[in-house]
Design an enzyme around this catalytic site. Structure first.
Site, short mmCIF file in Angstrom:
data_model
loop_
_atom_site.label_atom_id
_atom_site.label_comp_id
_atom_site.label_asym_id
_atom_site.label_seq_id
_atom_site.Cartn_x
_atom_site.Cartn_y
_atom_site.Cartn_z
N GLU A 47 -19.06 19.70 15.82
CA GLU A 47 -19.29 21.29 16.42
C GLU A 47 -21.16 21.71 16.38
OE1 GLU A 47 -18.14 24.80 17.12
OE2 GLU A 47 -16.12 24.50 18.37
N GLU B 206 -11.07 20.13 20.42
CA GLU B 206 -10.62 21.43 20.54
C GLU B 206 -11.15 22.44 21.32
OE1 GLU B 206 -12.55 22.98 17.11
OE2 GLU B 206 -12.62 25.55 17.80
#
Length: 373
Positions: free
Chosen positions: A203, A295
């Protein structure tokens, strides 16, 4: 996108995931599971205690008949889709582990066997944090844990996403040398496998797309040197939100794509926080970009709080219509509502059925097992 609360490791020993990877046995089928894959697929690789490196993998065994890898073979990107060996667009459905340092007992032979035969999932994402008590503290140890998970999942015929879990700091270039070293080693070790996908930056956040792209173009060639044919997943700006969480959108990727073939761009969402705007972005971007939801959660972006199962259902219905693959966070038994197992489950050996599951666990197991997709 998801600033999950950092779990303390006070009560979590950094022990091996579970002793006995080599003793992996595919469980007997029950009336509630698919037929048991044949046990003649070959031995599971064992750890070589004489080395400080990773398991002695040898030649990868043939995937068990009927398993996702046996059915679909080597994956590749075709247009905006993930396609199987026959060139047919497919959607993979699976689970992401939590950080290997936080829940070392939750990713083990029994839990992976349950994921394959009871949940009927296609893949597992192995989340190896780089900071926060992860890889940087013990590169050899965490590399070994990743290798063990790849070997065990491969023996079951599951696909594996190896996640280089960069979160804090959010600039992936901070970990460029670590990433190059890690991927050079593990890609070479598993180059003969057809079931491994590489996620090079979980991320990215607080950094522009140009820096993320630059990082990707320095890491992907390291993987390609050993494994030229596997799919690589590239994180996007704003916690893998295609920039939405930082006021941008997918146009920055469309205007300046990563200079590499056979790649997909990741998108992460948390259903109680991310709704119409994010779904509209994914629906629009998926027409032009190959996307992979590596995710997501059914809660808020904190990873905790009440589950919004209506929003989660809307998300998964959308991903099914687009044939976008997904993994839910997390295959663990922690105190947060994102954990799919009840507290204490990972200390035992039974991961099947619904009695061991939380609300989010029951939701995603039912979804993966069912026809809804």
């Amino acid at each position: 996108m998801h600033r999950r609360a950092v779990l303390t490791s006070t009560g979590v020993a950094l022990a091996a995931l579970v002793a006995g990877w080599a003793a992996l046995a595919i469980p007997k089928a029950s009336a509630d599971t698919e037929p048991t894959p044949p046990a003649t697929a070959g031995p599971v690789a064992t750890a070589d205690a004489t080395t400080t490196g990773s398991p002695t993998t040898g030649s990868p065994a043939t995937a068990p008949a009927g398993s996702p890898v046996a059915v679909h073979g080597r994956l590749r990107v075709c247009g905006v889709n993930l396609c199987d060996e026959a060139g047919e667009p497919i959607q993979l459905r699976g689970m992401s582990s939590h950080g290997l340092q936080f829940f070392p007992n939750c990713l083990n032979p029994d839990s992976l066997a349950a994921l394959r035969t009871d949940w009927r999932a296609d893949f597992v994402r192995v989340a190896m944090y780089v900071q926060e008590g992860g890889f940087e503290t013990d590169p050899a140890g965490f590399t070994r844990k990743v290798d063990e998970a790849v070997v065990a999942a491969s023996a079951l015929g599951l696909y594996v996403v190896v996640d280089f879990h960069i979160l804090t700091p959010g600039d992936p270039r901070f970990n460029l040398e670590r990433a190059q070293s890690f991927f050079a080693e593990v890609a070479a070790r598993h180059a003969d496998r057809t079931n491994v996908l590489w996620e090079i930056a979980n991320e990215p956040n607080g950094v522009g797309w140009a820096d993320i792209k630059s990082y990707a173009e320095e890491v992907i060639p390291v993987i390609r040197a050993a494994d030229p044919d596997s799919v690589v997943l590239v994180g996007t700006r704003g916690f893998s939100s295609l920039g939405v969480s930082e006021g941008a959108d997918e146009t920055e990727v469309l205007d300046d794509p990563v200079d590499a073939a056979n790649i997909m761009y990741t998108f992460h969402f948390y259903a109680a926080s991310h709704r119409d705007l994010q779904r509209a972005t994914v629906a629009r971007a998926a027409r032009s970009l190959p996307l992979f939801v590596s995710e997501f959660g059914t809660q808020t972006f904190t990873g905790d709080g009440p589950n919004d199962l209506d929003s989660a259902t809307a998300w998964l219905d959308l991903l099914k219509s687009l044939k976008v693959s997904y993994a839910m966070w997390s295959y663990s038994d922690g105190p947060e509502s994102n954990s799919v197992f009840r507290r204490g489950t990972c200390a035992g050996t039974d991961f099947t059925g619904t009695a061991v599951l939380t609300e989010s666990g029951e939701f995603i197991r039912t979804r993966i097992r069912g026809t809804a997709g």
